[in-house]
Design an enzyme around this catalytic site. Structure first.
Site, mmCIF file in Angstrom:
data_model
loop_
_atom_site.group_PDB
_atom_site.id
_atom_site.type_symbol
_atom_site.label_atom_id
_atom_site.label_comp_id
_atom_site.label_asym_id
_atom_site.label_seq_id
_atom_site.Cartn_x
_atom_site.Cartn_y
_atom_site.Cartn_z
ATOM 1 N N CYS A 137 -3.763 -0.815 4.190
ATOM 2 C CA CYS A 137 -4.423 0.101 5.121
ATOM 3 C C CYS A 137 -5.913 -0.164 5.303
ATOM 4 O O CYS A 137 -6.553 0.497 6.119
ATOM 5 C CB CYS A 137 -4.213 1.543 4.660
ATOM 6 S SG CYS A 137 -2.471 2.022 4.563
ATOM 7 N N CYS A 457 -8.143 4.532 1.113
ATOM 8 C CA CYS A 457 -7.238 4.023 0.080
ATOM 9 C C CYS A 457 -6.309 3.003 0.728
ATOM 10 O O CYS A 457 -6.248 2.885 1.952
ATOM 11 C CB CYS A 457 -6.416 5.166 -0.515
ATOM 12 S SG CYS A 457 -5.419 6.057 0.709
#
Length: 473
Positions: A137, A457
């Site tokens: 991500c 994250c």
């Protein structure tokens, strides 16, 4: 196996400071009010002997729920559209771009170096190098910092960085048994050898193999990990739903007020022009409360309503040395300052990248949490965001898990993700980082701030944090 973190947290006495701080409480939506515009009285983060690197501008095509208007396209179509949109927005001559870097997560096998294919499709010279990075991500975060490195080292003056993801069409493979059979079939030299291979095929050979939705190292899905994290930090279902509702409400407000200026229209071939993100859906606590647990059934607290959804989209930013940008007549949006990447336990701390990255990047920049005017954190799950806020505000967690003497503190919600986030705007895995940076830059200008922190994250227990400084107006 029950996680060590969960066990440790649950074993604390109910009267402990940590347990009291992490106890379940109602999550207020009061941050909908506007933050106070702060005076500009801080010093710049420029460093002697270090190039100032700026983001001139950035764009993204609308982020759409997978299976909607982009369903018939290929990933490089979306990436090409973001590149063309950046060219149109900035009028930068293609020939001055020294390098192109794109991030993506689930790669289309036909265009494994999607940066190169998108660049050629957008009309860039075949002499312009391009490569693709992947870091879950934070892939476009990695693309941007790769560009920063190229410029800081003197290799380039102008870099385009971006990211793309198309979840509407992911590669589905034959099973390994079938793949081995087919490869052996190509090597078979006689009809008899081919027939012998065909005779070995069994029904289970035809079972498809989908892209992994679980951590390779732990075999646990991210949603399941988010549910465990929420439980470990005593975050209730109500708190998560309230935070998700806040995200959608703020995103709709930002859409209605025209604040999401990085979004560009995209004419989908054979379809209408898409002009805005289609996942923003303010609901009600009552409606959200009706949904069942999505991962830990039946008693989990993570649902479809308080999770980010599968998203198609692409983004791009134009990064230059400040000297080059000014020589070309540009007024940059922001400086890209210090950044860090962090990694931690992918089992119990998979989604705590912002907790670990934020204090490190603040220390590197010589700032404190109070110096930051704008926070833009990636919202994978509402529970993940709230767990990070609680961890950041805990001396106990800082001392026992991070090796720090004291907490960094939780970002105040009146400065936090005020134009919505990934829960509402969408999260194309490879493209979110650029959105975070551009939103931070635009919010700094709108709200009169100087410093922003972007954090996210990522799968594998990794994370990223960066300081964005408003360019002097």
């Amino acid at each position: 196996m029950t996680s060590m973190l969960s066990c440790t947290i649950r074993s604390l006495p109910a009267t402990s400071t940590w347990a009291v701080r992490f106890s379940v409480r109602s999550f207020s939506c009061s941050p909908l009010s506007h933050a106070t515009v702060q005076p500009k009285s801080k010093k710049t983060l420029a460093k002697n002997g270090v190039k100032n690197i700026v983001v001139v501008d950035g764009v993204r095509i609308p982020f759409l729920q997978s299976g909607t208007s982009y369903a018939d396209l290929m990933p490089h179509d979306l990436a090409r559209a973001s590149l063309q949109g950046l060219l149109n927005r900035t009028s930068v001559p293609k020939e001055v771009v020294d390098y192109i870097v794109y991030g993506t997560v689930i790669q289309e096998v036909k265009t494994s170096n999607i940066a190169r294919e998108a660049a050629l499709g957008a009309g860039f010279s075949d002499k312009t190098p391009a490569h693709t990075v992947t870091m879950a991500c934070i892939s476009s975060n990695q693309a941007m910092t790769t560009g920063v490195g190229l410029i800081a080292s003197g290799q380039c003056d102008v870099v385009v960085a971006g990211g793309v993801e198309l979840m509407s069409d992911v590669p589905i493979r034959h099973s390994r048994k079938m793949r081995k059979t087919l490869l052996s079939f190509n090597r078979a030299k006689s009809l008899g050898q081919r027939l012998a291979l065909v005779a070995k095929i069994r029904p289970d050979y035809f079972a498809p193999e989908l892209p992994a939705v679980a951590e390779f190292s732990t075999s646990e899905t991210m949603g399941h990990s988010a549910d465990r994290l929420a439980a470990a930090f005593a975050i209730s279902r109500v708190e998560q739903d309230e935070y998700a509702l806040r995200s959608h409400t703020l995103a709709r407000k930002a859409q209605d007020e025209g604040l999401l200026s990085d979004v560009i229209p995209f004419k989908v071939p054979g379809k209408d022009t898409v002009i805005k993100d289609n996942g923003v859906r303010p609901s009600s606590m009552e409606q959200m409360g009706k949904l069942k647990a999505a991962f830990v059934k039946p008693y989990g607290t993570v649902t479809a309503a308080n999770s980010s959804f599968l998203t198609d989209g692409a983004s791009a930013v134009l990064i230059m040395s400040e000297e080059k940008a000014l020589a070309m007549g540009y007024k940059p949006k922001a400086y890209l300052r210090d950044f860090v990447y962090v990694s931690q336990d992918p089992k119990d701390q998979l989604l705590l990248g912002p907790t670990y990255g934020t204090p490190k990047v603040l220390e590197r920049a010589g700032l404190t949490l109070a110096d930051i005017d704008v926070f833009e954190f990636h919202e994978a799950f509402a529970g993940q965001i709230l767990a990070n806020l609680k961890a950041m505000d805990s001396d106990w967690f800082a001392q026992n898990y991070m090796g720090r003497k004291s907490k960094v503190g939780a970002p105040p919600l009146e400065k936090f993700n005020k134009w919505g986030g990934s829960l509402s705007l969408g999260h194309p895995f490879g493209a979110t980082g650029c959105r975070l940076v551009m939103t931070a830059a635009h919010r700094l200008k709108k709200e009169g701030g100087q410093y922003g922190v972007v954090a996210a994250c990522a799968a594998g227990g990794q994370g990223h944090a960066m300081i964005v400084e408003l360019y002097p107006q």
